[in-house]
Design a protein around this motif. Structure first.
Motif, PDB file in Angstrom:
ATOM      1  N   ASN A  15       0.877  -1.180   0.000  1.00  0.00           N
ATOM      2  CA  ASN A  15       0.000   0.000   0.000  1.00  0.00           C
ATOM      3  C   ASN A  15       0.913   1.228   0.000  1.00  0.00           C
ATOM      4  O   ASN A  15       1.091   1.898   1.016  1.00  0.00           O
ATOM      5  CB  ASN A  15      -0.902   0.017   1.239  1.00  0.00           C
ATOM      6  CG  ASN A  15      -1.845  -1.165   1.280  1.00  0.00           C
ATOM      7  OD1 ASN A  15      -2.253  -1.678   0.246  1.00  0.00           O
ATOM      8  ND2 ASN A  15      -2.175  -1.607   2.469  1.00  0.00           N
ATOM      9  N   TYR A  16       1.500   1.497  -1.152  1.00  0.00           N
ATOM     10  CA  TYR A  16       2.570   2.493  -1.215  1.00  0.00           C
ATOM     11  C   TYR A  16       2.081   3.920  -1.006  1.00  0.00           C
ATOM     12  O   TYR A  16       2.794   4.727  -0.411  1.00  0.00           O
ATOM     13  CB  TYR A  16       3.355   2.345  -2.522  1.00  0.00           C
ATOM     14  CG  TYR A  16       3.977   0.983  -2.631  1.00  0.00           C
ATOM     15  CD1 TYR A  16       4.947   0.562  -1.727  1.00  0.00           C
ATOM     16  CD2 TYR A  16       3.568   0.082  -3.619  1.00  0.00           C
ATOM     17  CE1 TYR A  16       5.511  -0.701  -1.793  1.00  0.00           C
ATOM     18  CE2 TYR A  16       4.128  -1.183  -3.698  1.00  0.00           C
ATOM     19  CZ  TYR A  16       5.090  -1.566  -2.794  1.00  0.00           C
ATOM     20  OH  TYR A  16       5.632  -2.817  -2.858  1.00  0.00           O
ATOM     21  N   GLN A  17       0.900   4.247  -1.475  1.00  0.00           N
ATOM     22  CA  GLN A  17       0.409   5.611  -1.259  1.00  0.00           C
ATOM     23  C   GLN A  17       0.181   5.876   0.226  1.00  0.00           C
ATOM     24  O   GLN A  17       0.546   6.932   0.739  1.00  0.00           O
ATOM     25  CB  GLN A  17      -0.876   5.876  -2.059  1.00  0.00           C
ATOM     26  CG  GLN A  17      -1.314   7.326  -2.022  1.00  0.00           C
ATOM     27  CD  GLN A  17      -0.230   8.278  -2.538  1.00  0.00           C
ATOM     28  OE1 GLN A  17       0.338   8.079  -3.604  1.00  0.00           O
ATOM     29  NE2 GLN A  17       0.074   9.310  -1.757  1.00  0.00           N
ATOM     30  N   SER A  20      11.683   4.696  -1.620  1.00  0.00           N
ATOM     31  CA  SER A  20      11.381   3.347  -2.120  1.00  0.00           C
ATOM     32  C   SER A  20       9.908   3.215  -2.491  1.00  0.00           C
ATOM     33  O   SER A  20       9.575   2.615  -3.520  1.00  0.00           O
ATOM     34  CB  SER A  20      11.752   2.299  -1.070  1.00  0.00           C
ATOM     35  OG  SER A  20      13.138   2.328  -0.831  1.00  0.00           O
ATOM     36  N   ALA A  21       9.041   3.774  -1.668  1.00  0.00           N
ATOM     37  CA  ALA A  21       7.610   3.722  -1.969  1.00  0.00           C
ATOM     38  C   ALA A  21       7.302   4.523  -3.237  1.00  0.00           C
ATOM     39  O   ALA A  21       6.509   4.095  -4.083  1.00  0.00           O
ATOM     40  CB  ALA A  21       6.794   4.236  -0.785  1.00  0.00           C
ATOM     41  N   LYS A  22       7.943   5.676  -3.375  1.00  0.00           N
ATOM     42  CA  LYS A  22       7.742   6.480  -4.587  1.00  0.00           C
ATOM     43  C   LYS A  22       8.226   5.731  -5.818  1.00  0.00           C
ATOM     44  O   LYS A  22       7.600   5.795  -6.885  1.00  0.00           O
ATOM     45  CB  LYS A  22       8.447   7.827  -4.454  1.00  0.00           C
ATOM     46  CG  LYS A  22       7.741   8.773  -3.502  1.00  0.00           C
ATOM     47  CD  LYS A  22       8.485  10.097  -3.387  1.00  0.00           C
ATOM     48  CE  LYS A  22       7.751  11.065  -2.467  1.00  0.00           C
ATOM     49  NZ  LYS A  22       8.467  12.352  -2.365  1.00  0.00           N
ATOM     50  N   MET A  23       9.333   5.020  -5.685  1.00  0.00           N
ATOM     51  CA  MET A  23       9.828   4.249  -6.817  1.00  0.00           C
ATOM     52  C   MET A  23       8.806   3.194  -7.240  1.00  0.00           C
ATOM     53  O   MET A  23       8.566   2.998  -8.430  1.00  0.00           O
ATOM     54  CB  MET A  23      11.160   3.583  -6.490  1.00  0.00           C
ATOM     55  CG  MET A  23      11.774   2.891  -7.692  1.00  0.00           C
ATOM     56  SD  MET A  23      13.386   2.207  -7.331  1.00  0.00           S
ATOM     57  CE  MET A  23      13.028   0.481  -7.488  1.00  0.00           C
ATOM     58  N   LYS A  24       8.204   2.534  -6.271  1.00  0.00           N
ATOM     59  CA  LYS A  24       7.195   1.514  -6.588  1.00  0.00           C
ATOM     60  C   LYS A  24       6.013   2.119  -7.340  1.00  0.00           C
ATOM     61  O   LYS A  24       5.381   1.446  -8.150  1.00  0.00           O
ATOM     62  CB  LYS A  24       6.702   0.826  -5.311  1.00  0.00           C
ATOM     63  CG  LYS A  24       7.750  -0.011  -4.627  1.00  0.00           C
ATOM     64  CD  LYS A  24       8.062  -1.250  -5.417  1.00  0.00           C
ATOM     65  CE  LYS A  24       8.942  -2.187  -4.615  1.00  0.00           C
ATOM     66  NZ  LYS A  24       9.183  -3.423  -5.323  1.00  0.00           N
TER      67      LYS A  24
END
Length: 147
Positions: free
Chosen positions: A44-46, A71-75
């Motif tokens: 749940n990257y956002q 890392s989340a932004k990259m995903k």
């Protein structure tokens, strides 16, 4: 308790406990950071980014929050945002190998070989002995140099 559940790879339960902890202590950056990690574990990257945003607002010198938010932004394919976060993490703690390795992997994915090699080598230079990602970084460097 939420942190322990996160360590036991029970992210849903960790989120519940960390949310409860934040209701009691809404200014605890570490609880936002850990809940962000739990969201990231669940892909749940956002939601992870939103929690890292809160952690960074409360503690703007938390290099790990920038690293993990990157890392989340990259995903989510926000590559410029990821690079900006890793740049900031490196500014805060230039001796942490993780943001160099993550940024190097992204450069590699974007076919920016010179930048990838530079970052991956820097990660190895600053890495402590027995760094868990050392072999992965060395392998990536080998593939770039062969390919």
């Amino acid at each position: 308790r939420g942190f322990l559940k996160l360590q036991r790879e029970q992210p849903e339960e960790a989120i519940d406990d960390l949310t409860e902890a934040l209701e009691l202590h809404p200014y605890d950056a570490m609880n936002y950071y850990n809940r962000g990690n739990a969201h990231a574990m669940m892909e749940n990257y956002q939601e992870a980014i939103e929690d890292y945003d809160e952690a960074i607002e409360l503690d703007p010198d938390d290099a790990q929050a920038y690293t993990n938010r990157g890392s989340a932004k990259m995903k989510l394919e926000d590559f410029n945002g990821a690079i900006d976060d890793w740049d900031r993490a490196i500014d805060i703690d230039p001796y942490d190998p993780s943001p160099y390795a993550k940024r190097g992997a992204l450069w590699n994915m974007l076919d920016q070989e010179d930048e990838a090699i530079e970052d991956l080598n820097r990660a190895l230079e600053v890495a402590p002995d027995n760094w868990p990602l050392e072999q992965r970084v060395r392998h990536m460097l080998q593939e770039i140099q062969i390919g």
